[in-house]
Scaffold this motif. Structure first.
Motif, PDB file in Angstrom:
ATOM      1  N   CYS A  49     -49.148-103.069  46.430  1.00 51.04           N
ATOM      2  CA  CYS A  49     -49.274-104.524  46.473  1.00 51.04           C
ATOM      3  C   CYS A  49     -50.142-105.079  47.600  1.00 51.04           C
ATOM      4  O   CYS A  49     -50.677-106.176  47.471  1.00 51.04           O
ATOM      5  CB  CYS A  49     -47.883-105.155  46.563  1.00 51.04           C
ATOM      6  SG  CYS A  49     -46.799-104.698  45.197  1.00 51.04           S
ATOM      7  N   TRP A  50     -50.266-104.360  48.718  1.00 55.62           N
ATOM      8  CA  TRP A  50     -51.049-104.872  49.839  1.00 55.62           C
ATOM      9  C   TRP A  50     -52.527-104.680  49.570  1.00 55.62           C
ATOM     10  O   TRP A  50     -52.970-103.602  49.187  1.00 55.62           O
ATOM     11  CB  TRP A  50     -50.655-104.177  51.137  1.00 55.62           C
ATOM     12  CG  TRP A  50     -51.485-104.601  52.321  1.00 55.62           C
ATOM     13  CD1 TRP A  50     -52.380-103.827  52.996  1.00 55.62           C
ATOM     14  CD2 TRP A  50     -51.513-105.882  52.961  1.00 55.62           C
ATOM     15  NE1 TRP A  50     -52.949-104.544  54.022  1.00 55.62           N
ATOM     16  CE2 TRP A  50     -52.432-105.815  54.017  1.00 55.62           C
ATOM     17  CE3 TRP A  50     -50.840-107.078  52.743  1.00 55.62           C
ATOM     18  CZ2 TRP A  50     -52.708-106.895  54.859  1.00 55.62           C
ATOM     19  CZ3 TRP A  50     -51.109-108.163  53.571  1.00 55.62           C
ATOM     20  CH2 TRP A  50     -52.022-108.058  54.616  1.00 55.62           C
ATOM     21  N   ASN A  51     -53.310-105.734  49.777  1.00 56.86           N
ATOM     22  CA  ASN A  51     -54.763-105.660  49.621  1.00 56.86           C
ATOM     23  C   ASN A  51     -55.379-105.963  50.976  1.00 56.86           C
ATOM     24  O   ASN A  51     -55.425-107.113  51.406  1.00 56.86           O
ATOM     25  CB  ASN A  51     -55.235-106.663  48.569  1.00 56.86           C
ATOM     26  CG  ASN A  51     -56.698-106.513  48.261  1.00 56.86           C
ATOM     27  OD1 ASN A  51     -57.534-106.602  49.147  1.00 56.86           O
ATOM     28  ND2 ASN A  51     -56.999-106.296  46.994  1.00 56.86           N
ATOM     29  N   GLU A  52     -55.809-104.919  51.651  1.00 53.12           N
ATOM     30  CA  GLU A  52     -56.354-105.032  53.008  1.00 53.12           C
ATOM     31  C   GLU A  52     -57.580-105.942  53.044  1.00 53.12           C
ATOM     32  O   GLU A  52     -57.734-106.750  53.954  1.00 53.12           O
ATOM     33  CB  GLU A  52     -56.718-103.638  53.540  1.00 53.12           C
ATOM     34  CG  GLU A  52     -57.154-103.632  54.975  1.00 53.12           C
ATOM     35  CD  GLU A  52     -56.018-103.874  55.956  1.00 53.12           C
ATOM     36  OE1 GLU A  52     -56.296-104.447  57.020  1.00 53.12           O
ATOM     37  OE2 GLU A  52     -54.878-103.498  55.656  1.00 53.12           O
ATOM     38  N   GLY A  53     -58.458-105.823  52.051  1.00 51.21           N
ATOM     39  CA  GLY A  53     -59.693-106.604  52.031  1.00 51.21           C
ATOM     40  C   GLY A  53     -59.449-108.100  51.936  1.00 51.21           C
ATOM     41  O   GLY A  53     -60.150-108.889  52.562  1.00 51.21           O
ATOM     42  N   VAL A  54     -58.457-108.496  51.155  1.00 49.45           N
ATOM     43  CA  VAL A  54     -58.144-109.908  50.979  1.00 49.45           C
ATOM     44  C   VAL A  54     -57.124-110.371  52.019  1.00 49.45           C
ATOM     45  O   VAL A  54     -57.073-111.531  52.386  1.00 49.45           O
ATOM     46  CB  VAL A  54     -57.620-110.171  49.542  1.00 49.45           C
ATOM     47  CG1 VAL A  54     -57.288-111.627  49.319  1.00 49.45           C
ATOM     48  CG2 VAL A  54     -58.640-109.705  48.507  1.00 49.45           C
ATOM     49  N   GLY A  55     -56.319-109.440  52.496  1.00 45.79           N
ATOM     50  CA  GLY A  55     -55.298-109.780  53.470  1.00 45.79           C
ATOM     51  C   GLY A  55     -54.094-110.446  52.848  1.00 45.79           C
ATOM     52  O   GLY A  55     -53.485-111.345  53.428  1.00 45.79           O
ATOM     53  N   MET A  56     -53.737-110.003  51.634  1.00 45.47           N
ATOM     54  CA  MET A  56     -52.600-110.574  50.914  1.00 45.47           C
ATOM     55  C   MET A  56     -51.892-109.490  50.106  1.00 45.47           C
ATOM     56  O   MET A  56     -52.490-108.459  49.782  1.00 45.47           O
ATOM     57  CB  MET A  56     -53.078-111.668  49.943  1.00 45.47           C
ATOM     58  CG  MET A  56     -53.626-112.899  50.618  1.00 45.47           C
ATOM     59  SD  MET A  56     -54.325-114.104  49.435  1.00 45.47           S
ATOM     60  CE  MET A  56     -52.902-114.547  48.469  1.00 45.47           C
ATOM     61  N   TYR A  57     -50.637-109.766  49.782  1.00 48.07           N
ATOM     62  CA  TYR A  57     -49.896-108.949  48.826  1.00 48.07           C
ATOM     63  C   TYR A  57     -50.104-109.565  47.445  1.00 48.07           C
ATOM     64  O   TYR A  57     -50.112-110.788  47.292  1.00 48.07           O
ATOM     65  CB  TYR A  57     -48.399-108.957  49.130  1.00 48.07           C
ATOM     66  CG  TYR A  57     -48.006-108.187  50.363  1.00 48.07           C
ATOM     67  CD1 TYR A  57     -47.731-106.826  50.293  1.00 48.07           C
ATOM     68  CD2 TYR A  57     -47.888-108.816  51.595  1.00 48.07           C
ATOM     69  CE1 TYR A  57     -47.359-106.107  51.426  1.00 48.07           C
ATOM     70  CE2 TYR A  57     -47.515-108.108  52.729  1.00 48.07           C
ATOM     71  CZ  TYR A  57     -47.253-106.764  52.636  1.00 48.07           C
ATOM     72  OH  TYR A  57     -46.887-106.051  53.750  1.00 48.07           O
ATOM     73  N   PHE A  58     -50.268-108.715  46.444  1.00 54.38           N
ATOM     74  CA  PHE A  58     -50.398-109.176  45.064  1.00 54.38           C
ATOM     75  C   PHE A  58     -49.344-108.491  44.211  1.00 54.38           C
ATOM     76  O   PHE A  58     -48.875-107.393  44.531  1.00 54.38           O
ATOM     77  CB  PHE A  58     -51.789-108.835  44.502  1.00 54.38           C
ATOM     78  CG  PHE A  58     -52.890-109.666  45.099  1.00 54.38           C
ATOM     79  CD1 PHE A  58     -53.190-110.909  44.584  1.00 54.38           C
ATOM     80  CD2 PHE A  58     -53.621-109.198  46.184  1.00 54.38           C
ATOM     81  CE1 PHE A  58     -54.211-111.685  45.139  1.00 54.38           C
ATOM     82  CE2 PHE A  58     -54.633-109.958  46.739  1.00 54.38           C
ATOM     83  CZ  PHE A  58     -54.923-111.209  46.215  1.00 54.38           C
ATOM     84  N   ASP A  59     -48.977-109.133  43.087  1.00 53.46           N
ATOM     85  CA  ASP A  59     -48.098-108.484  42.121  1.00 53.46           C
ATOM     86  C   ASP A  59     -48.808-107.244  41.594  1.00 53.46           C
ATOM     87  O   ASP A  59     -50.043-107.185  41.563  1.00 53.46           O
ATOM     88  CB  ASP A  59     -47.779-109.416  40.953  1.00 53.46           C
ATOM     89  CG  ASP A  59     -46.861-110.565  41.346  1.00 53.46           C
ATOM     90  OD1 ASP A  59     -46.170-110.457  42.382  1.00 53.46           O
ATOM     91  OD2 ASP A  59     -46.846-111.570  40.618  1.00 53.46           O
ATOM     92  N   TYR A  60     -48.012-106.260  41.155  1.00 52.42           N
ATOM     93  CA  TYR A  60     -48.574-105.043  40.589  1.00 52.42           C
ATOM     94  C   TYR A  60     -48.304-105.021  39.095  1.00 52.42           C
ATOM     95  O   TYR A  60     -47.164-105.146  38.653  1.00 52.42           O
ATOM     96  CB  TYR A  60     -47.966-103.809  41.265  1.00 52.42           C
ATOM     97  CG  TYR A  60     -48.609-102.520  40.801  1.00 52.42           C
ATOM     98  CD1 TYR A  60     -49.869-102.158  41.258  1.00 52.42           C
ATOM     99  CD2 TYR A  60     -47.967-101.689  39.905  1.00 52.42           C
ATOM    100  CE1 TYR A  60     -50.476-100.985  40.826  1.00 52.42           C
ATOM    101  CE2 TYR A  60     -48.558-100.516  39.469  1.00 52.42           C
ATOM    102  CZ  TYR A  60     -49.815-100.172  39.929  1.00 52.42           C
ATOM    103  OH  TYR A  60     -50.407 -99.017  39.498  1.00 52.42           O
ATOM    104  N   ASP A  61     -49.346-104.899  38.309  1.00 54.77           N
ATOM    105  CA  ASP A  61     -49.253-104.829  36.851  1.00 54.77           C
ATOM    106  C   ASP A  61     -49.004-103.372  36.472  1.00 54.77           C
ATOM    107  O   ASP A  61     -49.911-102.547  36.538  1.00 54.77           O
ATOM    108  CB  ASP A  61     -50.555-105.346  36.234  1.00 54.77           C
ATOM    109  CG  ASP A  61     -50.543-105.375  34.722  1.00 54.77           C
ATOM    110  OD1 ASP A  61     -49.811-104.574  34.092  1.00 54.77           O
ATOM    111  OD2 ASP A  61     -51.288-106.186  34.151  1.00 54.77           O
ATOM    112  N   THR A  62     -47.767-103.047  36.107  1.00 55.41           N
ATOM    113  CA  THR A  62     -47.416-101.658  35.817  1.00 55.41           C
ATOM    114  C   THR A  62     -48.077-101.148  34.540  1.00 55.41           C
ATOM    115  O   THR A  62     -48.339 -99.955  34.430  1.00 55.41           O
ATOM    116  CB  THR A  62     -45.890-101.477  35.706  1.00 55.41           C
ATOM    117  OG1 THR A  62     -45.386-102.360  34.697  1.00 55.41           O
ATOM    118  CG2 THR A  62     -45.213-101.768  37.027  1.00 55.41           C
ATOM    119  N   LYS A  63     -48.350-102.034  33.598  1.00 56.32           N
ATOM    120  CA  LYS A  63     -49.002-101.604  32.364  1.00 56.32           C
ATOM    121  C   LYS A  63     -50.467-101.246  32.624  1.00 56.32           C
ATOM    122  O   LYS A  63     -50.940-100.197  32.213  1.00 56.32           O
ATOM    123  CB  LYS A  63     -48.898-102.691  31.298  1.00 56.32           C
ATOM    124  CG  LYS A  63     -49.366-102.252  29.937  1.00 56.32           C
ATOM    125  CD  LYS A  63     -49.085-103.291  28.889  1.00 56.32           C
ATOM    126  CE  LYS A  63     -49.513-102.817  27.531  1.00 56.32           C
ATOM    127  NZ  LYS A  63     -49.267-103.817  26.496  1.00 56.32           N
TER     128      LYS A  63
END
Length: 134
Positions: A49-63
């Motif tokens: 979920c962590w995106n270092e480049g954007v500096g935010m956590y995002f939801d993870y699409d398991t599909k």
């Protein structure tokens, strides 16, 4: 919560969920065991979920097995849950928080993530400016 419940197998694996699961009352559980689970959970959240480049956590699409790039104020939940590192917390406060701050509070998602509203892409209940107080 019931006094007795099936424990999630540890370590987690597909095979561990097959068959009968250990009950919460079958043995004394240790703080060290739960700290290890928390450490693994934090590492998994960072990995998925962590995106270092954007500096935010995002939801993870398991599909799709990738991050969903919708910018949501839920990016701040790891601060509340205590699973953001000091560095991640600093990045969130300085990079992410300003995206959601508006007069009167926080919006649930950014206008940029919402995109253009049209007949083909109607406004959704969580879209910007939802969450803003007047």
């Amino acid at each position: 919560m019931e006094d007795e419940f099936p424990l999630s197998p540890w370590p987690i694996s597909q095979a561990a969920f097959e068959g009968e699961r250990e009950l919460s009352t079958s043995r004394k559980q240790t703080a060290a065991e739960w700290r290890e689970r928390a450490k693994k959970r934090q590492a998994t959240i960072d990995e998925l979920c962590w995106n270092e480049g954007v500096g935010m956590y995002f939801d993870y699409d398991t599909k799709a097995q990738k991050q969903a790039r919708y910018e949501s104020v839920t990016t701040l939940w790891p601060l509340w849950a205590g699973c953001a590192s000091d560095l991640q917390a600093d990045i969130l406060v300085h990079r992410a928080l300003p995206k959601f701050e508006v007069a009167g509070g926080l919006v649930s998602g950014t206008e940029e993530s919402r995109g253009i509203i049209s007949l083909d892409r109607p406004n959704r209940q969580w879209d910007y400016p939802f969450g803003k107080s007047a």
